[in-house]
Write an enzyme that holds these catalytic residues in place. Structure first.
Site, short mmCIF file in Angstrom:
data_model
loop_
_atom_site.label_atom_id
_atom_site.label_comp_id
_atom_site.label_asym_id
_atom_site.label_seq_id
_atom_site.Cartn_x
_atom_site.Cartn_y
_atom_site.Cartn_z
CE LYS A 55 45.33 44.03 40.22
NZ LYS A 55 45.31 44.20 41.68
CD GLN A 99 45.91 46.55 44.48
OE1 GLN A 99 45.38 46.34 43.40
NE2 GLN A 99 46.84 45.76 44.97
CG ASP A 122 41.23 39.89 44.30
OD1 ASP A 122 41.98 39.48 43.40
OD2 ASP A 122 41.41 40.94 44.93
#
Ligand code: NAP
Length: 286
Positions: A55, A99, A122
């Site tokens: 990322k 994460q 997200d």
């Protein structure tokens, strides 16, 4: 007949060039500001570390400002919440990602709820989930969004089609079903209690599988010319495999996404797209 394979890398390349050209204009409009992504990583899980590095790398290629807060596996929940708070308040950060999975001592829900929903790239914050359910503007979770972009890429019109989604998780199956409904498809969602999965799948013009059980979907479960999107990823020895038995399914389907190489390579690009969206919103741009 043999199905065409749809490779996520190809779809992602098209989206990345759209991001690059949009960024040039946005930089001018915002007096040189750039999108910023903050990632929180707790612990040393190798797969999670690899995702975070991926990322970060992709963000750098686009010229995004990128911050990673990496803390040890035994970090207390209050300290993770403190990191989130700092990123919430940081004006150079437009998108925040934690994460997953998190170590056992940390309540995942409490952490996600703590993210400012305007920075929740997200799309897991309850406010974004609610907006998705009610058809309002929201951040769309990356993997479901990748599935929709794959269908767009092959110019597939979902209106009036029957979509069968296998798997009902909050991060994959459910949001995919909602996105398909938004596009006027008729949607059937299957799960581990569905009595005759094969019969339901055979009704699908599109079958999206997100289970994590290699070879679950075989050719005899697929209608002729259906589009099959395989989200599942399971490590078997050295190899990554999907939920679809490609050998038999490719003989009946019109399109199929391979594993690896299908949906997976698109998720980071979707994250970059959501970060760009957060950046534009902050600057009041469409
Ligand atoms: P999950 O939370 O474990 O959900 C799995 C779903 O599959 C559940 O709804 C479960 O039903 C259902 N299921 C289990 N066995 C089944 C069966 N025999 N028949 C029908 N449904 C069955 O998993 P997830 O997070 O959604 O992930 C699913 C897969 O996608 C995994 O392989 C994961 O690695 C992969 N994935 C890939 C990406 C990517 O970027 N490509 C991203 C995220 C996830 P119940 O609800 O009844 O238990």
């Amino acid at each position: 007949m043999s199905a065409k394979f749809v490779y996520g890398k190809e779809v992602a390349t098209t989206i990345r060039s759209q991001i690059v050209s949009e960024l040039a204009t946005l930089k001018e409009l915002t007096g040189g500001d750039v999108p910023g992504l903050g990632v929180v990583l707790v612990g040393e899980d190798p797969a999670s570390r690899a995702y975070v590095v991926g990322k970060q790398k992709r963000g750098k290629v686009f010229g995004y400002h990128s911050v990673v807060r990496h803390v040890p596996a035994d970090t207390k929940q209050k300290d993770v919440l403190h990191l989130i708070e700092e990123l919430n308040e940081d004006d150079s950060i437009h998108g925040i990602l934690v994460q997953l999975p998190l170590p056992d001592q940390i309540d995942e829900k409490a952490v996600i709820d703590a993210i400012n929903h305007k920075k929740d790239v997200d799309g897991f914050h309850p406010r974004n989930v609610g907006n998705l359910v009610s058809g309002k503007d929201s951040f769309i979770p990356c993997t479901p969004n990748a599935c929709m972009k794959i269908l767009e890429h092959i110019h597939y019109d979902l209106k009036g089609k029957h979509v069968v989604v296998v798997g009902r998780s909050n991060i994959v199956g459910k949001p995919i079903s909602l996105l398909m409904l938004r596009q006027h498809a008729t949607v059937t969602v299957c799960h581990s209690n569905t009595p005759d999965l094969a019969a339901v799948c055979r009704e699908g013009d599109v079958v999206v599988v997100a289970v994590g059980e290699p070879g679950l979907i075989t050719g005899d479960m697929i209608k002729k010319n259906a589009v099959v999107i395989d989200v599942g990823v399971t490590r078997v020895g050295e190899k990554l495999v999907g939920d679809v038995d490609v050998e038999s399914v490719k003989e009946v389907a019109s399109y199929i996404t391979p594993v690896p190489g299908g949906v997976g390579p698109m998720t980071i690009t979707m994250l970059m797209l959501n970060t760009l969206q957060a950046f534009k919103r902050k600057h009041g741009l469409k």
